[in-house]
Scaffold this active site. Structure first.
Site, PDB file in Angstrom:
ATOM      1  N   LYS A   1       0.796  -1.054  -0.365  1.00 31.96           N
ATOM      2  CA  LYS A   1      -0.071   0.148   0.473  1.00 31.96           C
ATOM      3  C   LYS A   1       0.822   1.135  -0.263  1.00 31.96           C
ATOM      4  O   LYS A   1       0.864   2.389  -0.398  1.00 31.96           O
ATOM      5  CB  LYS A   1      -1.237   0.123   0.989  1.00 31.96           C
ATOM      6  CG  LYS A   1      -1.890   0.871   1.449  1.00 31.96           C
ATOM      7  CD  LYS A   1      -2.567   0.802   0.112  1.00 31.96           C
ATOM      8  CE  LYS A   1      -3.609   2.564   0.550  1.00 31.96           C
ATOM      9  NZ  LYS A   1      -3.149   3.702   1.584  1.00 31.96           N
TER      10      LYS A   1
ATOM     11  N   GLU B   1       1.085   7.125  -6.501  1.00 31.35           N
ATOM     12  CA  GLU B   1      -0.283   8.324  -6.693  1.00 31.35           C
ATOM     13  C   GLU B   1       0.091   9.536  -6.551  1.00 31.35           C
ATOM     14  O   GLU B   1       0.013  10.058  -7.496  1.00 31.35           O
ATOM     15  CB  GLU B   1      -0.934   7.148  -5.580  1.00 31.35           C
ATOM     16  CG  GLU B   1      -2.686   8.331  -4.667  1.00 31.35           C
ATOM     17  CD  GLU B   1      -3.182   8.606  -4.306  1.00 31.35           C
ATOM     18  OE1 GLU B   1      -3.000   6.574  -3.479  1.00 31.35           O
ATOM     19  OE2 GLU B   1      -3.687   8.921  -3.318  1.00 31.35           O
TER      20      GLU B   1
END
Lengths: 351, 351, 351, 351
Positions: C198, C205
């Site tokens: 993550k 991102e």
């Protein structure tokens, strides 16, 4: 060098680690009358140290025994072995002794070690040392962290190792008795402060080196317009080949910039010497090591939330010089194949 | 695809360049009833085009003669040959004709060409086309620059090539008759605007690709803690080897991110396909080409004074993947040798 | 969503933290028949949760008592409070229970917590969750680390929260029964693996977002040639003002790229929606937060020795957007004053 | 300075542009016996020049008339006005005259001007000059491009302006009669070569400045651990506040590094002076201008395909210091709002 700092010859220093820098430091200290008891697992280095008058110990225990109380022991070791040596050394020391780590430790390790040694009333000083192989003659820039009392006790050592006021012209705005910083050593703050400042120093060093290197690379490839190029859909032609027809004498350019330009520096001085030997630098392959401080500086910046695009780019350039970008590059090639059916080009390159 | 756009079959298009993308575009156009007269120096490509119903020309002259007035001629050529073709083609054309450059030209070249063709009352449209080898089925995203009149005349062609509204869910905030942008083509402005937007598109593409590639590289090397390291003064030990003991199934990770995550994208879809074939990407060497637009995007940003650290870093990564950092790296090795006497390390590496 | 996954309604989940994401997750779970016992210090959030059928606990103790053995408790909390809650929660749990941290913890904290809970035979799963406020409808992408036994026990929960296979087209090269990754959840490895993946996901991102943002900024300032410029020794004139005369309809450009282009993505879909509301984005000031993962991803890369110039540049851009470059900029202004006597310019700017 | 270089006082120089640098250069030339005929639209500057013995012209025509054949006219003007002056000046000159552009022109403009002047048998020399306001005393580093004949005719001028051999210690590997580079001037190649090397010099300068600035910013914010932080889902807490508790005396640190360290440089010397005045640099706002060369260096690198991540990052930092990242930051805030419902934070900041 400040020959007068130890006129009474009463300061004595244990010195562990006689590598590239350590041996030179011992010689500089001995020459100024600070007696060193040295230890290194490399006996040749020990023999070399005795030539400058240092006394050799055959073990850590022996070294500690040869020092009068309160002792001061300077470690000049690879980062990875400092804790191992401290594990053996610490029990041999007494309350009031001082341990100095002059290597390239992470300042966070300093915080841990200082707290641990403090439980035995042993002082710890972290000293970032810059100067490289030139330090014996040129002196060493020292960034010092730790308790006042220990700093003050060791100040004659720092002053001896430091380059001295005359190593640079005095800054406008400075007057009166020169401060320690103007001699080339500084008590930067509590423990960790010395290696913190050294860490940042090395981070800057990486950035400076990369700036010169990139600029010289632009000059080096300024004849790109003379190279014939392939014509295909994946390769952009050099749009203005006539603008890239220069063959610059890089050794002269570097020499030139040493006088009167805004970018004069000691690193540039060294580059000039290297380029005088061989302007193409063909004896190097271009694998650039990084020794930790540049990484730590970037880590600290990130934790602080401080943007360091230049320092990080310089650090990543070193990783890349050693091939660590390879998998990422393969991913990009795979994507290009995926969307465009592009095969990888081999040679000659699309400059 | 929008089959109704050319129901009367009256639009006719000259098409020069039947490479990877051109041939697919002709097939898509022919399938929708837009008749193409094609030319390519590669006769096999011409034969392939005839299978979709296109008419083949044996020369530029022949192609022009086979088109009714006012003509529209679409160029789908490597950047480097567009001007050469135009030199031959332009004198063959008549006032009122339209030349469309669908390749990857620099928008500055568009400005020059449009001005030159305008002196003969020939229209010029610059069309940035994205879609790659998938475009025949998926449709082509088209960024168009040039005069209104020419754009409107060619709109059925653009609409046919475009993916169509149904290619994506409608954006919240959009209602009524879908706009051209929602079909997948857009008249972005006067000449140059099309390739300007395409140039920026590709700049972004480089950035996106590098972002995924770097992230996957972190995962790829997440078992660094299992690798034994050398201990010396130039190498920082991995401080927390226990934290880097992961062997991630990268193909599954990439697949995972395609559903529900913030970083889902078409590039990720393609990466998943590639990684399903071979998670290690061993069939690639990691030499990543750049075809001009990424450079031009960075140049435009610099001229505008717009900071583009990410796009530039992605571009430089491609240069570096092809070894163009070599001399800079040698300079840094030389400096390290100069101040510290450091020799270059060979292998294994100081991770 | 996969309604069949809990047909027998026997799975029960404790759920602590009903913030923006937590409440949506509880609703998705309840809708699929997974009974939740929830706790939050915000009673309004608890009341909202009961509307979806969840049972409310008035304390951590109450929550634990309402769960049958072996328990599973999902934490969905700000990073900074996870350890505080665990301090209270852990003594209330029993051997065989499972704690799931679905927040944005650093994976290094996972390693510590897992080891600590293991001394009580309590399982720990670290689950990175992506999907934002859209997850309730769209499903949540879940990256999972921890022991097999715990993962398998919770799999119905993960499958319920996941987007499901139909959320994306199947990748070429995938066949047979869809794997968990194709549903949108993945057991990435031992503890820490989930938040590690993550962390990297969020690092990517940041890079993707910056790539789009920089590209759009180039388009936004493509009319720089229309701005009058000052003439003085410190300001370079825009060399080709005629090349920067475009006024691009950014909302249409973003919409356009959603169909058929190489840079289509979910982030682009969201940008299109935002730009449809206000193309100038005037309701934002441009202070961009960072929530930790992007930093950790950069830290991990540096420790691994992996170059991440794009991800780091994106991270630093966020720091800079909040003014953290200020002192560095002052240093550069001071240097310019020092060597050139340059005063800082105010406005208008030298684009 | 080399007082003997013009012992016969026969060299005469036209000098146009008496700004910050030009006036100092005239004074240095006059002092060495090189007679200057000067022109500037600012009459005060002309009067100042006469104090050093220079002769003033009241127009370009007057200046040309006052010079004996073959003439040499040195331009020291803002980049943006060089061509305007040349338009008026060129028709006044004769075959065999030399025009020297000592300003910060783009080397591509040099190529154009040299070709144009060559049609009239007028020589053109492009001379990049570094040294800033310190040059009058310290001398000017000069990078020279153009035809041999013109270079040789002007060499006494270059030698007079140069710092001289004694401005730096001689590099190891250099012996015999010092070369021009060792005096501080160098004929780098044909036209354009001088400003090309100066352009790269300034690109390096930007990189060096940013490296120091970023490092000092890390030190400046090393007390981040003392700042209280907000706890919420968007903000990562500082993980190790105890590690960031330092208040460094930056003026002393900068002073320290001037002696014996690897990062000593002239830029550091200047920083020390600035910091002695005010360690907080509060008289600066942090808007950093860029005057063109840094941009051109990046453009050249991109055209050559040379990676310059550090130089580009330094350049982009300047753009950002002037707020040019604003729209990009708004795009990122909009995206964060889009996927996570995140509102922008105001103050205090999430360090």
């Amino acid at each position: 060098m400040n020959d007068s700092t130890n006129a009474d010859h009463t300061i004595q220093l244990g010195f562990i680690g006689l590598g590239r820098m350590g041996l030179n430091m011992v010689e500089r200290l001995q020459k100024a009358g600070i007696g060193c008891v040295v230890f290194d697992t490399n006996s040749e280095a020990c023999i070399a140290a005795t030539k400058s008058g240092a006394e050799t110990a055959i073990s850590l225990n022996d070294l500690v025994n040869k020092l009068a109380l309160p002792r001061a022991v300077w470690l000049m070791l690879p980062t990875a072995v400092v804790d191992k040596v401290l594990t053996v050394l610490t029990p041999l020391l007494s309350a009031g002794d001082v341990v100095i780590d002059g290597g390239n430790s992470h300042y966070v390790a300093d915080l841990r070690r200082a707290a641990s040694l403090a439980t035995r009333q042993i002082y710890y000083l972290d000293v970032g040392v810059s100067g490289g192989v030139w330090g014996r003659e040129r002196g060493y820039c020292q960034m010092i962290g730790g308790p006042d009392a220990a700093y003050q006790r060791l100040e004659p050592v720092f002053r001896t190792l430091a380059p001295g006021v005359e190593a640079a012209t005095r800054s406008s705005g400075r007057s009166g008795e020169p401060t320690p910083a103007e001699h080339g050593y500084l008590h930067c703050g509590p423990n960790g402060a010395g290696h913190f400042v050294k860490m940042v120093h090395n981070g800057i060093e990486y950035g400076l080196m990369a700036a010169y290197a990139e600029g010289l690379n632009i000059l080096h490839q300024a004849n790109a317009g003379n190279v014939r190029q392939e014509i295909n859909a994946e390769t952009a032609p050099l749009e203005h080949p006539a603008r890239y027809q220069y063959d610059f004498p890089l050794n002269d350019v570097v020499e030139l910039w040493r006088r009167g330009s805004v970018i004069g520096s000691w690193l540039l001085d060294l580059t000039a010497i290297e380029m005088n030997e061989d302007m193409t630098l063909s004896r190097y392959t271009g694998r650039v090591s990084d020794s930790g401080e540049g990484r730590w500086a970037a880590l600290a910046a990130i934790e602080e939330g401080v943007p360091v695009p230049v320092l990080a780019a310089a650090l990543f350039g070193r990783f890349t010089s050693r091939g660590h970008d390879e998998f990422a590059d393969k991913v990009m090639s795979a994507m290009r194949h995926g969307f465009g059916g592009h095969d990888e080009k081999t040679a000659p390159d699309d400059k």
